[in-house]
Design a protein around this motif. Structure first.
Motif, PDB file in Angstrom:
ATOM      1  N   ALA A 107       0.829  -1.207   0.000  1.00  0.00           N
ATOM      2  CA  ALA A 107       0.000   0.000   0.000  1.00  0.00           C
ATOM      3  C   ALA A 107       0.864   1.258   0.000  1.00  0.00           C
ATOM      4  O   ALA A 107       0.554   2.237  -0.704  1.00  0.00           O
ATOM      5  CB  ALA A 107      -0.947  -0.007   1.202  1.00  0.00           C
ATOM      6  N   ILE A 108       1.944   1.251   0.751  1.00  0.00           N
ATOM      7  CA  ILE A 108       2.857   2.396   0.794  1.00  0.00           C
ATOM      8  C   ILE A 108       3.474   2.621  -0.581  1.00  0.00           C
ATOM      9  O   ILE A 108       3.549   3.756  -1.067  1.00  0.00           O
ATOM     10  CB  ILE A 108       3.941   2.196   1.878  1.00  0.00           C
ATOM     11  CG1 ILE A 108       3.330   2.336   3.273  1.00  0.00           C
ATOM     12  CG2 ILE A 108       5.094   3.176   1.687  1.00  0.00           C
ATOM     13  CD1 ILE A 108       4.248   1.899   4.404  1.00  0.00           C
ATOM     14  N   GLU A 110       2.264   1.741  -3.515  1.00  0.00           N
ATOM     15  CA  GLU A 110       1.229   2.240  -4.423  1.00  0.00           C
ATOM     16  C   GLU A 110       0.931   3.716  -4.154  1.00  0.00           C
ATOM     17  O   GLU A 110       0.754   4.502  -5.101  1.00  0.00           O
ATOM     18  CB  GLU A 110      -0.044   1.410  -4.283  1.00  0.00           C
ATOM     19  CG  GLU A 110       0.076   0.017  -4.867  1.00  0.00           C
ATOM     20  CD  GLU A 110      -1.172  -0.813  -4.655  1.00  0.00           C
ATOM     21  OE1 GLU A 110      -2.267  -0.242  -4.418  1.00  0.00           O
ATOM     22  OE2 GLU A 110      -1.058  -2.046  -4.722  1.00  0.00           O
ATOM     23  N   LEU A 111       0.873   4.104  -2.902  1.00  0.00           N
ATOM     24  CA  LEU A 111       0.598   5.497  -2.560  1.00  0.00           C
ATOM     25  C   LEU A 111       1.722   6.399  -3.054  1.00  0.00           C
ATOM     26  O   LEU A 111       1.483   7.477  -3.595  1.00  0.00           O
ATOM     27  CB  LEU A 111       0.396   5.658  -1.056  1.00  0.00           C
ATOM     28  CG  LEU A 111       0.082   7.075  -0.562  1.00  0.00           C
ATOM     29  CD1 LEU A 111      -1.153   7.647  -1.250  1.00  0.00           C
ATOM     30  CD2 LEU A 111      -0.085   7.079   0.947  1.00  0.00           C
ATOM     31  N   LYS A 112       2.963   5.964  -2.899  1.00  0.00           N
ATOM     32  CA  LYS A 112       4.099   6.747  -3.394  1.00  0.00           C
ATOM     33  C   LYS A 112       4.026   6.917  -4.903  1.00  0.00           C
ATOM     34  O   LYS A 112       4.320   8.002  -5.427  1.00  0.00           O
ATOM     35  CB  LYS A 112       5.423   6.078  -2.992  1.00  0.00           C
ATOM     36  CG  LYS A 112       5.774   6.250  -1.527  1.00  0.00           C
ATOM     37  CD  LYS A 112       7.092   5.556  -1.207  1.00  0.00           C
ATOM     38  CE  LYS A 112       7.490   5.776   0.236  1.00  0.00           C
ATOM     39  NZ  LYS A 112       8.770   5.088   0.556  1.00  0.00           N
ATOM     40  N   GLN A 114       1.278   6.904  -6.733  1.00  0.00           N
ATOM     41  CA  GLN A 114       0.185   7.842  -7.006  1.00  0.00           C
ATOM     42  C   GLN A 114       0.598   9.274  -6.701  1.00  0.00           C
ATOM     43  O   GLN A 114       0.257  10.206  -7.432  1.00  0.00           O
ATOM     44  CB  GLN A 114      -1.067   7.468  -6.202  1.00  0.00           C
ATOM     45  CG  GLN A 114      -1.770   6.235  -6.719  1.00  0.00           C
ATOM     46  CD  GLN A 114      -2.271   6.428  -8.137  1.00  0.00           C
ATOM     47  OE1 GLN A 114      -2.949   7.400  -8.457  1.00  0.00           O
ATOM     48  NE2 GLN A 114      -1.898   5.505  -9.017  1.00  0.00           N
ATOM     49  N   MET A 115       1.345   9.457  -5.622  1.00  0.00           N
ATOM     50  CA  MET A 115       1.816  10.797  -5.265  1.00  0.00           C
ATOM     51  C   MET A 115       2.801  11.318  -6.317  1.00  0.00           C
ATOM     52  O   MET A 115       2.753  12.496  -6.683  1.00  0.00           O
ATOM     53  CB  MET A 115       2.467  10.774  -3.882  1.00  0.00           C
ATOM     54  CG  MET A 115       1.460  10.575  -2.748  1.00  0.00           C
ATOM     55  SD  MET A 115       2.264  10.387  -1.135  1.00  0.00           S
ATOM     56  CE  MET A 115       2.947  12.028  -0.916  1.00  0.00           C
TER      57      MET A 115
END
Length: 133
Positions: A107-108, A110-112, A114-115
């Motif tokens: 999840a981390i 994927e979030l990075k 997206q950011m």
């Protein structure tokens, strides 16, 4: 402070817990302080049990699992049953924690991503607005 017993305030200070926490564990029959009227005196045994309770909670054990492990302490087998059960339960909890960690790592990541995409898109839009101006 005596070395044999601690009052509730000393116990709270020593283990960084609240009086409510100690009363809760007492109500759940995990701790057995000596009662002198309204006063509770915690023995070395209570301190050892609280240390194990807090460690178990930190590792994700339920109070019922912790109770089962604490209850095994008094068997006449030199703690073999307690250590065996603790090891087996710990193995299961470790596998669960490692699975949760893997999910969190994914999840981390994927979030990075997206950011990074969002940052690039903002830069692109900002550049397009400055060219049009």
């Amino acid at each position: 402070m005596t070395t044999d017993t601690l009052n509730i305030r000393e116990m709270c200070d020593a283990f960084e817990v609240t009086p409510r926490t100690l009363r809760f564990y007492e109500a759940k029959e995990l701790l057995f302080p000596i009662r002198e009227g309204q006063k509770r005196l915690f023995t070395k045994r209570d301190r050892a049990r609280l240390k194990l309770i807090l460690r178990g909670k930190r590792f994700g054990f339920s109070l019922e699992e912790i109770r089962q492990l604490l209850d095994l302490y008094h068997m006449e087998d030199g703690q073999v049953a307690q250590l065996s059960k603790t090891y087996e339960m710990s193995r299961v909890h470790l596998a669960d924690m490692e699975a949760q960690k893997a999910e969190l790592d994914e999840a981390i990541s994927e979030l990075k991503q997206q950011m990074a995409w969002g940052k690039a898109k903002l830069a692109e839009l900002a550049e397009g607005n400055s060219v049009a101006a």
